[in-house]
Design a protein around this motif. Sequence first.
Motif, mmCIF file in Angstrom:
data_model
loop_
_atom_site.group_PDB
_atom_site.id
_atom_site.type_symbol
_atom_site.label_atom_id
_atom_site.label_comp_id
_atom_site.label_asym_id
_atom_site.label_seq_id
_atom_site.Cartn_x
_atom_site.Cartn_y
_atom_site.Cartn_z
ATOM 1 N N GLU A 186 0.808 16.800 -3.007
ATOM 2 C CA GLU A 186 1.797 16.310 -3.971
ATOM 3 C C GLU A 186 3.229 16.611 -3.549
ATOM 4 O OE1 GLU A 186 -1.103 16.720 -7.891
ATOM 5 O OE2 GLU A 186 0.309 18.315 -7.375
ATOM 6 N N ASN A 187 3.485 17.845 -3.136
ATOM 7 C CA ASN A 187 4.845 18.204 -2.748
ATOM 8 C C ASN A 187 5.264 17.541 -1.441
ATOM 9 O OD1 ASN A 187 4.872 19.757 -5.026
ATOM 10 N ND2 ASN A 187 5.338 21.682 -3.997
ATOM 11 N N SER A 188 4.309 17.362 -0.529
ATOM 12 C CA SER A 188 4.647 16.666 0.716
ATOM 13 C C SER A 188 5.172 15.278 0.420
ATOM 14 C CB SER A 188 3.418 16.589 1.633
ATOM 15 O OG SER A 188 3.078 17.860 2.146
ATOM 16 N N TYR A 189 4.527 14.585 -0.516
ATOM 17 C CA TYR A 189 4.994 13.257 -0.889
ATOM 18 C C TYR A 189 6.296 13.311 -1.681
ATOM 19 C CZ TYR A 189 1.317 10.274 0.872
ATOM 20 O OH TYR A 189 0.494 9.561 1.706
ATOM 21 N N LEU A 190 6.387 14.271 -2.572
ATOM 22 C CA LEU A 190 7.594 14.376 -3.381
ATOM 23 C C LEU A 190 8.823 14.554 -2.511
ATOM 24 C CD1 LEU A 190 8.853 14.560 -6.225
ATOM 25 C CD2 LEU A 190 8.458 17.017 -6.119
ATOM 26 N N PHE A 191 8.732 15.435 -1.520
ATOM 27 C CA PHE A 191 9.893 15.712 -0.690
ATOM 28 C C PHE A 191 10.095 14.641 0.367
ATOM 29 C CE2 PHE A 191 8.748 20.161 -2.120
ATOM 30 C CZ PHE A 191 9.592 20.077 -3.218
ATOM 31 N N ALA A 192 9.009 14.018 0.846
ATOM 32 C CA ALA A 192 9.176 12.842 1.711
ATOM 33 C C ALA A 192 9.932 11.756 0.971
ATOM 34 C CB ALA A 192 7.815 12.329 2.181
ATOM 35 N N ASP A 193 9.639 11.608 -0.314
ATOM 36 C CA ASP A 193 10.316 10.602 -1.121
ATOM 37 C C ASP A 193 11.780 10.955 -1.342
ATOM 38 O OD1 ASP A 193 10.167 8.143 -2.755
ATOM 39 O OD2 ASP A 193 10.653 9.499 -4.394
ATOM 40 N N SER B 222 7.142 15.859 6.768
ATOM 41 C CA SER B 222 6.360 15.855 5.531
ATOM 42 C C SER B 222 5.085 15.034 5.698
ATOM 43 C CB SER B 222 7.189 15.293 4.374
ATOM 44 O OG SER B 222 8.286 16.117 4.077
ATOM 45 N N MET B 223 5.211 13.844 6.257
ATOM 46 C CA MET B 223 4.049 12.969 6.406
ATOM 47 C C MET B 223 3.079 13.474 7.471
ATOM 48 S SD MET B 223 4.112 10.778 4.074
ATOM 49 C CE MET B 223 2.634 9.983 4.706
ATOM 50 N N GLU C 259 2.823 1.533 1.792
ATOM 51 C CA GLU C 259 3.221 1.191 0.436
ATOM 52 C C GLU C 259 3.646 2.412 -0.388
ATOM 53 O OE1 GLU C 259 0.151 -2.633 -0.090
ATOM 54 O OE2 GLU C 259 -0.102 -0.825 -1.313
ATOM 55 N N ALA C 260 3.704 3.562 0.263
ATOM 56 C CA ALA C 260 3.862 4.812 -0.487
ATOM 57 C C ALA C 260 5.210 4.959 -1.165
ATOM 58 C CB ALA C 260 3.624 6.006 0.431
ATOM 59 N N PHE C 261 6.260 4.410 -0.582
ATOM 60 C CA PHE C 261 7.602 4.707 -1.069
ATOM 61 C C PHE C 261 8.268 3.503 -1.717
ATOM 62 C CE2 PHE C 261 6.557 7.440 2.548
ATOM 63 C CZ PHE C 261 6.574 8.668 1.906
ATOM 64 N N SER C 262 7.453 2.537 -2.081
ATOM 65 C CA SER C 262 7.982 1.363 -2.769
ATOM 66 C C SER C 262 8.119 1.652 -4.260
ATOM 67 C CB SER C 262 7.054 0.166 -2.575
ATOM 68 O OG SER C 262 7.440 -0.908 -3.424
ATOM 69 N N PRO D 82 -0.600 2.510 -4.448
ATOM 70 C CA PRO D 82 -0.553 2.061 -3.054
ATOM 71 C C PRO D 82 -1.892 2.206 -2.352
ATOM 72 C CG PRO D 82 0.359 4.243 -3.224
ATOM 73 C CD PRO D 82 0.088 3.796 -4.630
ATOM 74 N N LYS D 83 -2.086 1.365 -1.371
ATOM 75 C CA LYS D 83 -3.294 1.452 -0.555
ATOM 76 C C LYS D 83 -3.248 2.693 0.329
ATOM 77 C CE LYS D 83 -1.553 -1.258 3.351
ATOM 78 N NZ LYS D 83 -1.772 -2.439 4.194
ATOM 79 N N TYR D 84 -4.419 3.120 0.783
ATOM 80 C CA TYR D 84 -4.529 4.208 1.745
ATOM 81 C C TYR D 84 -4.611 3.609 3.143
ATOM 82 C CZ TYR D 84 -4.922 8.258 -1.294
ATOM 83 O OH TYR D 84 -4.642 9.286 -2.169
ATOM 84 N N ASP D 85 -3.698 4.030 4.017
ATOM 85 C CA ASP D 85 -3.695 3.565 5.396
ATOM 86 C C ASP D 85 -4.539 4.480 6.266
ATOM 87 O OD1 ASP D 85 -1.779 1.393 5.058
ATOM 88 O OD2 ASP D 85 -0.292 2.977 4.735
ATOM 89 N N ASP D 86 -5.167 3.900 7.274
ATOM 90 C CA ASP D 86 -5.886 4.686 8.266
ATOM 91 C C ASP D 86 -4.895 5.619 8.949
ATOM 92 O OD1 ASP D 86 -7.199 5.651 10.576
ATOM 93 O OD2 ASP D 86 -8.371 3.816 10.786
ATOM 94 N N ASP D 87 -5.198 6.911 8.996
ATOM 95 C CA ASP D 87 -4.244 7.851 9.593
ATOM 96 C C ASP D 87 -3.951 7.533 11.052
ATOM 97 O OD1 ASP D 87 -6.772 8.642 10.393
ATOM 98 O OD2 ASP D 87 -6.457 10.774 10.039
ATOM 99 N N LYS D 88 -4.886 6.880 11.740
ATOM 100 C CA LYS D 88 -4.651 6.521 13.134
ATOM 101 C C LYS D 88 -3.606 5.424 13.278
ATOM 102 C CE LYS D 88 -9.208 7.967 14.783
ATOM 103 N NZ LYS D 88 -10.488 7.557 15.421
#
Length: 520
Positions: A96-103, A132-133, A147-150, A156-162
């Motif tokens: 949660e915090n990784s996304y919050l601060f990436a945002d 963060s990501m 789609e994470a930061f729209s 948002p969809k989950y992208d393949d980490d690769k």
Amino acid sequence: MKKILYSSMMMLLLFTSCESYLDVNEDQTNKPFFTDLSPKQMLAGAVNNYTNHQIITLGNYGNRVAYVWGLNSGFTSTDPAWTYIFDSSSYETNFENSYLFADNFQDILDKEAQFPEYSYHYGIAKVMKVMSMDYVTALYGDAPYSEAFSPTITAPKYDDDKTIIPALFLELDKARAYFESPSADVIDLGSEDIVFGGNTAEWLKFINTVELRLLLRLSKTTDAALVTLRTSRFAVLNANQNFVTSDVTVNPGYNTSTLNSRTPVFRAYGQNESFSAATSANAANAAGDFAARLVNGTLNDANITTGIVDPRRSRIFTLVGGTVVGNVQGIFPLTAISKIASFYHGRTGANAAIANKNGAERDAYLMQAAESHFLQAEARQRGFLTGSAKAEFDAGVTASFNFYSTGFGTIALAALDPVAYLASIDAKNGLGWTGSTNKISAIMTQKYIALAEWNGIELYIDHMRTGFPVLPLPFGVNATTRPNRLIYPTSEYSSNSANVPTVTNAELFTVNAKTPYYLQ
């Protein structure tokens, strides 16, 4: 996604200065004044909050699961880092915090059309967003990214980490471009650059070092596309080996006035807000048995031969009866255990007031010079970079000794001697260079000692991808390996249920399609 999902989430206030715009512990786009804020007004708070996240949230999990820390006597715990029983509530804030601060950094980047002259600020925001990501993908694998930061996409969809990893390297290229080819009317960095004080050359070194760290995540990958990516990126990095050479510190003006204005280590592991007692984290966390035996020189097996008392040990942990006493994870200790040393939390001085001031105002560390040298040593040993791996190994140890010899506040410290230490360990398998049959083992062991407590999450990731140092499992766990990942948090299962993958506890301990990219 996160602009909406986390905008109502009240996180722990990490730090504010006298100017309220430094308070970016929640999404800013729904604030009435957001449109008028410039990147200059947003940057310091975003960087400081990320630093707190790396040191406290990620570091707490990393130090535990990498066996740096155990429990102090008088405490019991059902912490999944020691029981290996995980669920969606386990270490939720890592995600949660990784996304919050990436945002928060994305909020800055979204200002470019309105404020094109802040190129340097956007370069910093890019590299910090990548960091963060990176931890999201390393700890969880597949994740929202494209789609994470729209602001308009709530699920948002989950992208393949690769597919995320190549995109992160492109973001690093863009970060460099902001510094190397800024806008014609670029506004210089000022006091809002709480890391390098406006030194753009140092930011370029930092970007290179972050890239080196991310490339070494790929050291054992067998995925053809990622192998090609690793080869091509290292070729460019090798031609310009320009990496961090000094400790990377953060300090926006830490002070004693409130709990949230104090440096992150002291706030979490020093004293409570009224300075009347140690924090609960200070009281409960203690030396892990593995780390204790390593610095005591009593760890002698097929992997590491020591017999050398590490001169840094009393600056990492307190001594009990002249030695570091560690806790075997999974066992509740009944006798005195070595705690976090005062060098770490910083509370030391001639009297309580001075000690509290020394600890509260101390710099935070975003990256140590030692880590940069050990990253280079590993890359050279693996043939990814040209040059002497041993020279960087020695430089890493030396940088760690210098770090532990550096005073702060009113504290002056006796210098520790890296030359004598390097000579004493040289013939020791898994610890010194000449005596180690596996040089990667020696590099990872020395990196483990250097970064212990300060960047525990890197120790965990290093162990998972290299196997070194060889760590015992907690007593009584029903597993044969450490967890390869974490389970997505409850907040995702409740708000993004159509997209978030289901992950079971059992799947954490096998290599499967849900395992993070760097372990496949």
